[in-house]
Design an enzyme around this catalytic site. Structure first.
Site, PDB file in Angstrom:
ATOM      1  N   CYS A 251       0.900  -1.165   0.000  1.00  0.00           N
ATOM      2  CA  CYS A 251       0.000   0.000   0.000  1.00  0.00           C
ATOM      3  C   CYS A 251       0.932   1.206   0.000  1.00  0.00           C
ATOM      4  CB  CYS A 251      -0.882  -0.004   1.249  1.00  0.00           C
ATOM      5  SG  CYS A 251      -1.944  -1.442   1.361  1.00  0.00           S
ATOM      6  N   PRO A 254       1.618   7.686  -0.870  1.00  0.00           N
ATOM      7  CA  PRO A 254       2.407   8.405  -1.880  1.00  0.00           C
ATOM      8  C   PRO A 254       3.896   8.062  -1.889  1.00  0.00           C
ATOM      9  CG  PRO A 254       2.018   9.828   0.009  1.00  0.00           C
ATOM     10  CD  PRO A 254       1.300   8.540   0.300  1.00  0.00           C
ATOM     11  N   GLY A 255       4.306   7.046  -1.135  1.00  0.00           N
ATOM     12  CA  GLY A 255       5.683   6.573  -1.291  1.00  0.00           C
ATOM     13  C   GLY A 255       6.648   6.994  -0.201  1.00  0.00           C
ATOM     14  N   GLY A 256       6.123   7.513   0.905  1.00  0.00           N
ATOM     15  CA  GLY A 256       7.005   7.930   2.004  1.00  0.00           C
ATOM     16  C   GLY A 256       7.874   6.777   2.488  1.00  0.00           C
ATOM     17  N   ASP A 319       1.230  -1.125   4.808  1.00  0.00           N
ATOM     18  CA  ASP A 319       0.925   0.147   5.491  1.00  0.00           C
ATOM     19  C   ASP A 319      -0.543   0.418   5.159  1.00  0.00           C
ATOM     20  OD1 ASP A 319       1.223   2.498   6.874  1.00  0.00           O
ATOM     21  OD2 ASP A 319       2.209   3.563   5.247  1.00  0.00           O
ATOM     22  N   CYS A 372      -1.713   4.064  10.837  1.00  0.00           N
ATOM     23  CA  CYS A 372      -1.635   5.298  11.623  1.00  0.00           C
ATOM     24  C   CYS A 372      -2.960   5.434  12.398  1.00  0.00           C
ATOM     25  CB  CYS A 372      -1.315   6.513  10.771  1.00  0.00           C
ATOM     26  SG  CYS A 372      -2.430   6.769   9.397  1.00  0.00           S
TER      27      CYS A 372
HETATM   28  C1  LIG Z   1      -1.743   4.704   4.597  1.00  0.00           C
HETATM   29  S1  LIG Z   1      -1.678   4.937   2.894  1.00  0.00           S
HETATM   30  C2  LIG Z   1      -0.026   4.401   2.541  1.00  0.00           C
HETATM   31  C3  LIG Z   1       1.037   5.427   2.856  1.00  0.00           C
HETATM   32  C4  LIG Z   1       2.393   5.049   2.276  1.00  0.00           C
HETATM   33  N1  LIG Z   1       2.814   3.726   2.664  1.00  0.00           N
HETATM   34  C5  LIG Z   1       3.476   6.050   2.676  1.00  0.00           C
HETATM   35  O1  LIG Z   1       4.253   5.777   3.585  1.00  0.00           O
HETATM   36  O2  LIG Z   1       3.544   7.107   2.027  1.00  0.00           O
HETATM   37  C6  LIG Z   1      -2.623   3.589   2.327  1.00  0.00           C
HETATM   38  C7  LIG Z   1      -2.574   3.377   0.808  1.00  0.00           C
HETATM   39  O3  LIG Z   1      -3.220   2.120   0.545  1.00  0.00           O
HETATM   40  C8  LIG Z   1      -3.845   2.190  -0.715  1.00  0.00           C
HETATM   41  N2  LIG Z   1      -4.807   1.067  -0.749  1.00  0.00           N
HETATM   42  C9  LIG Z   1      -6.004   0.973  -0.143  1.00  0.00           C
HETATM   43  N3  LIG Z   1      -6.552  -0.235  -0.379  1.00  0.00           N
HETATM   44  C10 LIG Z   1      -5.675  -0.906  -1.154  1.00  0.00           C
HETATM   45  C11 LIG Z   1      -5.659  -2.203  -1.744  1.00  0.00           C
HETATM   46  N4  LIG Z   1      -6.678  -3.048  -1.568  1.00  0.00           N
HETATM   47  N5  LIG Z   1      -4.601  -2.558  -2.485  1.00  0.00           N
HETATM   48  C12 LIG Z   1      -3.563  -1.707  -2.672  1.00  0.00           C
HETATM   49  N6  LIG Z   1      -3.511  -0.469  -2.150  1.00  0.00           N
HETATM   50  C13 LIG Z   1      -4.557  -0.072  -1.394  1.00  0.00           C
HETATM   51  C14 LIG Z   1      -4.416   3.586  -0.740  1.00  0.00           C
HETATM   52  O4  LIG Z   1      -4.630   3.999  -2.082  1.00  0.00           O
HETATM   53  C15 LIG Z   1      -3.339   4.403  -0.016  1.00  0.00           C
HETATM   54  O5  LIG Z   1      -2.475   4.987  -0.965  1.00  0.00           O
END
Ligand SMILES: C[S@@+](CC[C@H](N)C(=O)[O-])C[C@H]1O[C@@H](n2cnc3c(N)ncnc32)[C@H](O)[C@@H]1O
Length: 437
Positions: A251, A254-256, A319, A372
């Site tokens: 997940c 935005p790639g952090g 994540d 989070c």
């Molecule tokens: C908490 S954010 C991730 C933040 C990221 N890891 C960072 O550190 O910048 C959760 C991400 O999960 C994605 N997401 C939600 N459901 C998903 C799924 N079933 N498969 C893949 N990505 C998913 C969302 O689009 C979102 O970008």
């Protein structure tokens, strides 16, 4: 246009249309003179942060309720109340600017109302403050469903969580160890006139004394530094990567954390997956800025058959999408946009993602689950479900000086060492016969 009127227009979209501040603020900021951008941000964040309290205040100050269609007037009165209740804006400026904004919003009839409401708030301050104190939603500025969950999950800590959620967050940076160390970057910051202090437990984390526009951070465009809370910087080391390992960041957008894993170990073969192709573009842009590389896939973690090449991963970072109840201080609109019923639905998604990805982990491999969120239903209970379903899954206790140990993972509550609220659990796969994988 007057900055209060711009704030009211932006807030109508959050309060009335359920849009997020993250979506609404950037276009509003781009239409605002640079000297007013800080105030616009402050007004929009402040109204969302204190909404349950400001709304209770407004209800007491209005002789008759506003018509339900008067979204802009309601938003403007909340902006005005935020200024007189929480900001040190001189009284005459707060009142006269709000009155002027009513005219700019083409609601001249509301100018007199704004004047009366704000002056009454100032005049009746003590009596109103006592009334708000007696109402838990208004006093804590949290919706009752969330307050109830915080009390249930954290009977001793909920007052500190509420206080941290209502505080302004620190501005945290992650220094890219591939280019320079934290101390060297701190010197660059000092030369540019910005003071910063190292954060504990995260080797690259610095906390700026005052916010700075990212484009003005030394070396930002060259990839020396990223904006990331110190709690989020704990993920990459917990993944325990080595050169040559196959890593899935499931997940990623935005790639952090994708960027941080690669900064720590550029020699891994990293696949960054996200369901949202638009957000995956942000991962691409971030990696380009950091001069790093990964395989990017737009796909659903719950449906690996659509995108997996069949070669197992040594490490999987999940994540997960979550309630974001650990980052309310950064995104105060979460208090308005989330509903109680979202939490079991999110927990269901989290369990489904882990169940779908578990077969992709190589025996001996390690999965790191992160959210989070501060809610147990999205954290330890999700891991408990994975452990119960998979005989080959073992929780690995995280021995650390930060956060608090739960049955399976480790929880940081918002404000602990001034970090965001985060949950981490590490689960390894044992080479034994498993049920169903
Ligand atoms: C908490 S954010 C991730 C933040 C990221 N890891 C960072 O550190 O910048 C959760 C991400 O999960 C994605 N997401 C939600 N459901 C998903 C799924 N079933 N498969 C893949 N990505 C998913 C969302 O689009 C979102 O970008």
């Amino acid at each position: 246009m007057n900055v209060r009127a711009i704030a009211a227009r932006a807030l109508v979209q959050v309060l009335g249309e359920g849009r997020s501040l993250a979506a609404v603020l950037p276009p509003a900021l781009s239409r605002t003179e640079s000297r007013n951008r800080g105030l616009l941000q402050e007004l929009c964040h402040g109204v969302c942060r204190w909404l349950p309290q400001l709304q209770a205040l407004l209800d007491r100050l209005l002789a008759r309720p506003l018509a339900s269609t008067e979204h802009a007037v309601r938003a403007l009165l909340l902006v005005g109340l935020y200024q007189v209740w929480h900001l040190r804006v001189p009284e005459h400026a707060a009142v006269s600017e709000t009155v002027a904004a009513a005219r700019q919003l083409r609601k001249p009839w509301a100018a007199g109302l704004a004047n009366a409401v704000l002056r009454a708030a100032l005049r009746r301050r003590e009596e109103l403050a006592a009334a708000l104190k007696a109402d838990p939603e208004a006093d804590t500025a949290h919706p009752s469903w969330l307050l109830e969950r915080l009390r249930r999950d954290w009977p001793d800590d909920w007052p500190a969580i509420v206080a941290a959620n209502n505080a302004r967050p620190p501005f945290a940076l992650r220094v890219n160890a591939r280019f320079l160390d934290r101390e060297a970057y701190r010197r660059h910051l000092a030369e540019a006139g910005h003071n910063a202090a190292p954060a504990p437990d995260a080797a690259g984390a610095l906390i700026l004394e005052a916010p700075v526009e990212v484009a003005l951070l030394p070396g930002f465009n060259e990839g020396w530094v990223s904006v990331q809370d110190a709690a989020a910087q704990l993920a990459a080391p917990l993944l325990q990567v080595r050169p040559g390992l196959r890593v899935l960041d499931a997940c990623a957008a935005p790639g952090g954390k994708t960027g941080h894993v690669l900064e720590c170990e550029p020699g891994v073969a990293l696949t960054a997956l996200d369901r949202d192709a638009g957000r995956l573009d942000q991962v691409r842009a971030n990696l380009r800025r950091l001069k790093l590389d990964a395989r990017l896939i737009a796909g659903d973690a719950e449906r690996p058959a659509d995108w997996w090449d069949g070669v197992p991963f040594d490490r999987i970072l999940v994540d997960a999408p979550c309630s974001a109840t650990g980052v309310i201080r950064r995104h105060p609109d979460i208090k308005l946009l989330r509903r109680d019923s979202d939490i079991p639905a999110l927990a269901e998604r989290q369990r489904a993602i882990l169940a779908a990805l578990w077969p992709l982990l190589r025996p001996g491999g390690r999965l790191l689950y992160a959210t989070c969120s501060v809610l147990r239903q999205e954290n330890d209970e999700v891991i408990a479900a994975l452990l119960a379903a998979r005989a080959d899954a073992r929780a690995q206790p995280i021995a650390a000086g930060w956060g608090r140990a739960l049955a399976h993972g480790r929880q940081i509550l918002p404000g602990d060492a001034d970090r965001d609220g985060f949950y981490y659990a590490a689960v390894t796969k044992h080479p034994v016969a498993s049920r169903g994988s």
